[in-house]
Motif scaffolding. Sequence first.
Motif, PDB file in Angstrom:
ATOM      1  N   GLY A   1      -1.083   3.848   3.586  1.00  0.00           N
ATOM      2  CA  GLY A   1      -0.373   4.040   2.329  1.00  0.00           C
ATOM      3  C   GLY A   1       0.397   5.338   2.304  1.00  0.00           C
TER       4      GLY A   1
ATOM      5  N   SER B   1       2.219   1.603  -3.562  1.00  0.00           N
ATOM      6  CA  SER B   1       1.202   2.034  -4.515  1.00  0.00           C
ATOM      7  C   SER B   1       0.921   3.533  -4.378  1.00  0.00           C
ATOM      8  N   HIS B   2       0.819   4.008  -3.142  1.00  0.00           N
ATOM      9  CA  HIS B   2       0.545   5.439  -2.957  1.00  0.00           C
ATOM     10  C   HIS B   2       1.734   6.303  -3.378  1.00  0.00           C
TER      11      HIS B   2
ATOM     12  N   ARG C   1       0.831  -1.211   0.000  1.00  0.00           N
ATOM     13  CA  ARG C   1       0.000   0.000   0.000  1.00  0.00           C
ATOM     14  C   ARG C   1       0.863   1.257   0.000  1.00  0.00           C
ATOM     15  N   ILE C   2       1.951   1.251   0.750  1.00  0.00           N
ATOM     16  CA  ILE C   2       2.854   2.409   0.758  1.00  0.00           C
ATOM     17  C   ILE C   2       3.440   2.606  -0.650  1.00  0.00           C
TER      18      ILE C   2
END
Lengths: 430, 430
Positions: free
Chosen positions: A365, A97-98, A94-95
Amino acid sequence: MPLRLDSAQPDFEQRFVDLLGAKRESSKDVNDVVAGIIADVRARGDEAVVELTNKFDRTSFTTADIAFTAEEIAAAAAEVPAHVRAALQTAHDRIKSHHEKQKPQDHVYTDALGVTLGSRWTAVDAVGIYVPGGLASYPSSVLMNAVPARVAGVSRIAMAVPTPDGEINPTVLAAAQIAGITEIYRIGGAQAVAALAYGTATIPRVDKVTGPGNAYVATAKRQVFGQVGIDMIAGPSEVLVIADSSANPAWVAADLIAQAEHGAGAQSILVTTDPRLADAVEAEMDRQLSLLPKQAIARQGWNELGAIITVTSLDQAADLANRIASEHVEIATDDPQALVPKIRHAGAIFLGHHTPEAIGDYVGGSNHVLPTARSARFASGLGVLDFMKRTSILGCTPFSLAALAEPAVTIAGVEDLDGHGRSISIRLNR
Amino acid sequence: MPLRLDSAQPDFEQRFVDLLGAKRESSKDVNDVVAGIIADVRARGDEAVVELTNKFDRTSFTTADIAFTAEEIAAAAAEVPAHVRAALQTAHDRIKSHHEKQKPQDHVYTDALGVTLGSRWTAVDAVGIYVPGGLASYPSSVLMNAVPARVAGVSRIAMAVPTPDGEINPTVLAAAQIAGITEIYRIGGAQAVAALAYGTATIPRVDKVTGPGNAYVATAKRQVFGQVGIDMIAGPSEVLVIADSSANPAWVAADLIAQAEHGAGAQSILVTTDPRLADAVEAEMDRQLSLLPKQAIARQGWNELGAIITVTSLDQAADLANRIASEHVEIATDDPQALVPKIRHAGAIFLGHHTPEAIGDYVGGSNHVLPTARSARFASGLGVLDFMKRTSILGCTPFSLAALAEPAVTIAGVEDLDGHGRSISIRLNR
C-alpha cells in the motif's frame, strides 16, 4: 565475493567510506544529446518525436499513431489473465487506500493581530507518467505513479510507454486501465519527456513529469525541470537489512537476492550483530542464487556491490544505516519498533521478520518510488503531496497592516526597495 | 508603454498567449562553465573555491579566511541600527510562528488485515543557504530560508554569502545572527554551491542547498541536484493584481511598482473588470514612478513587461490568473474570499485592499520564496516540508503476509522478478 566488513577492524572506517562512495552507475554524459533532442521536439513537435522514437525503438509508426486507441488498449488489456488483473486490482486498491491518508488539510487561521494566514492545497492539473519499455516496463510502477496523482485530484494523466521493436506490454496497459488512464502514447526516451513538457500538436503539454527511465530520460527530466515539475531522478535500487541473531538466514538471503536481481547497479547490504548469521546468510545466498532463473544478474550484483557488515550493537547498525541512507531498510529483529526512531534517513522501513521488501513493491500500500543513492538524506518517496501544491494565503485588516507597517517599511528601506515600502505607507494615510 | 489588452478584442487570445510566452530572462547557457567549476571544486576543494571567488568578486582572501569568524559576524551585526534589528526580529518571530503550524504529523496505523502502514517525518541534517552578494543581498531572504529549516529541526545550517569587492552586508549578517546561523562562508557563485554540495576541507558538505542566485548559481543547483536536494530554480519576480471598481488606483499602482522595481525581468500585471480603474492606474503609475528614487529600473520593467487587461467578470479574471499562475496574486476587491477558491494556481494570494504584496515579503509570516515563471502550476513556496523528508513504514504479521502473498507473487511473476516472489513465498513454508 561480496565485501565482508567488521566494525572492529582497524581500517573499518576507510573501507566503509569506500563502500559508500562505490560507483554504481555509469554516469554517461548525455547532456548535449538530450539538449539537442529537446530542441528538436520543441521545433518540430510530433514529427521529431515520432522520428526519434522510431529510430531508437526500431519501430515504424506515424504521427497519426502516436496515441494508443481505446481499442488497442482494450485489446492488449484483454490478453492479461484474470488472476494477474485481480492482483493488480488488489495492489491498486491498497495503494489508493493508503495514499488517501496522505491528503493534506488546508489550514487558514487569524492570528492575534488580525492577520489571516494559511495554506491551501490544490492538485496539479496535468501529469505525464513515463513508463520505460522493454525489461524494466513494470505495471506496478504505473500504479505507484498514477494512483497518488489520482488521489491528489489530478484531472489529466498522460502516459508515455515506448514499444521497442513494436512490442506492447499488455500488463502495463492493463495497469493503466485499472488506474483509469486513457491517454497513452507509444513514445519513449528524451523525446517523450520533451513532448510531455512542451507539448506537440498531438500531445497537450503537462505540468509535471514523473516516472523512471534510462540515462536519457533522467537527463531530459533534469533539463525540463522548471518548465514542468519532476519527481526525483531515480538511481539503482538498494536494500539494507539490519538483522540480529533472531533473523532467519534463508529469509534474509532471499531479500538480498530480490534486490540484487534488479541488476544495473542494484545494491544489497546486510548489517548484523551476529557473525554466525553473517556466515549463514552468505552460505544461503550461494545456495538460493543457484536456484534463481536470472542468477547471473543477481550473482554479479551481489559479488560486485553486495556487502555484509558485522557490528557490535543495533545502535551501531542504526548509525551505519543513517550514513548509508538506503532506499529500503529492513529491520529483521524481534522488536523492530525499538530501532525505528534511531533510523533517521531511509526511504522506507520494513518492520520485522515477516515484511520482505518485495511486499512493499506491490501490495503493501505504501509507494515503491523511493529515494535512492543516499538521497533519503533529503528526499521522500513519491506521494500525494508530489501531485499537489500549496498556495499561501495572507490577509491584513487596516489595523493589522498599520501594526506591521513600521518593521516592513524599515526592512524595505535597508534592502533599497523604496517602492515596496511605499506600497505599504500609501495605505496608511487614508 | 505597458501592454493594454481587452478580453473583448478579437485578437485577445493570441495577444494573451504572447504575453504568457514573453521572454523575461536572458537564459544564458552557462552549463559548460558551471560543470567545469563544479569539477574543479571537487578536485581541488578550498583552493578552487577561494581562487574562483576571488576572481569573480575581485577579492583577495585566503583559504584560512573562508569562514567568517564569530568576531567578524558580531562586529558586522553591531553596525546595524537598533530599529532595523528590531524589525528583523519581528519578521523572524512572525515567520517562525507561522511556519511552526506547517510541521507535519507522523501517521502510523494498522489496517484491517493487520498491516502496519505509515509515514514518519524527519528533518534534513544539514542545509546550505545561498545568499547573493551585491544588490540582491536581502536580509529578509536569510530569514525566509533559515527559519523554516530551523522549525523543521535542521541541526546544521551553513550560509554562503559572497562579498563582492570585499563589501560585507551587515544587515545580512545580523539576520543570520537572529536566525541563529553561526557557520557563514564568504564565498559565492557556482563554486559556493559546489562546495556546499560536495564539501571541502573547510566546508563539510550539506544535504540540501536553497536560496536564490544568478544564472551560474541556478545552473549549479540544477547540476548538483541528486547529490543534494535543492529548492526551486527561482526566476524574476511577478505580481498579478485582480481588481474591481472598489479598488484604489493609487494603491494598485504602488503594488505594481513595488514589483517592477526588482528589475531584471520582474513583471506586473493588472487584470480588472473596470476600464476606468485601468485608466486611473495607468495614470497613477506615471505619477508615482516619477517620485521613485529607482524610477528608471521600475519604469523600464513596467513599460517592457507590464500589462493591463480589462475583462468582463471576476470569473474571467480568475481564469486568466490560472493561466498566468503568478508568484503573487493580489485580490483587490471588497470580498476577496469569494474569488479564492477559483484561483487554483498561485504561489501566494493576498486578500483585499489592505494587503500589499510587500507585507508578505517581510513581516506577514508566510514565506516570500515562491514559485515564479508559471511554476505555481506544479510547485509550492518554501516551507517546513522542504527541510524534512518522509519515511514510509510497512510491517506485516505472519497472517497479513500470507493474505497478501498471492497477488504480490503474481505481479513479481509478470515483472520477471522471481527473486521478489521467492522472498515472499519462502516465508510461508515455516
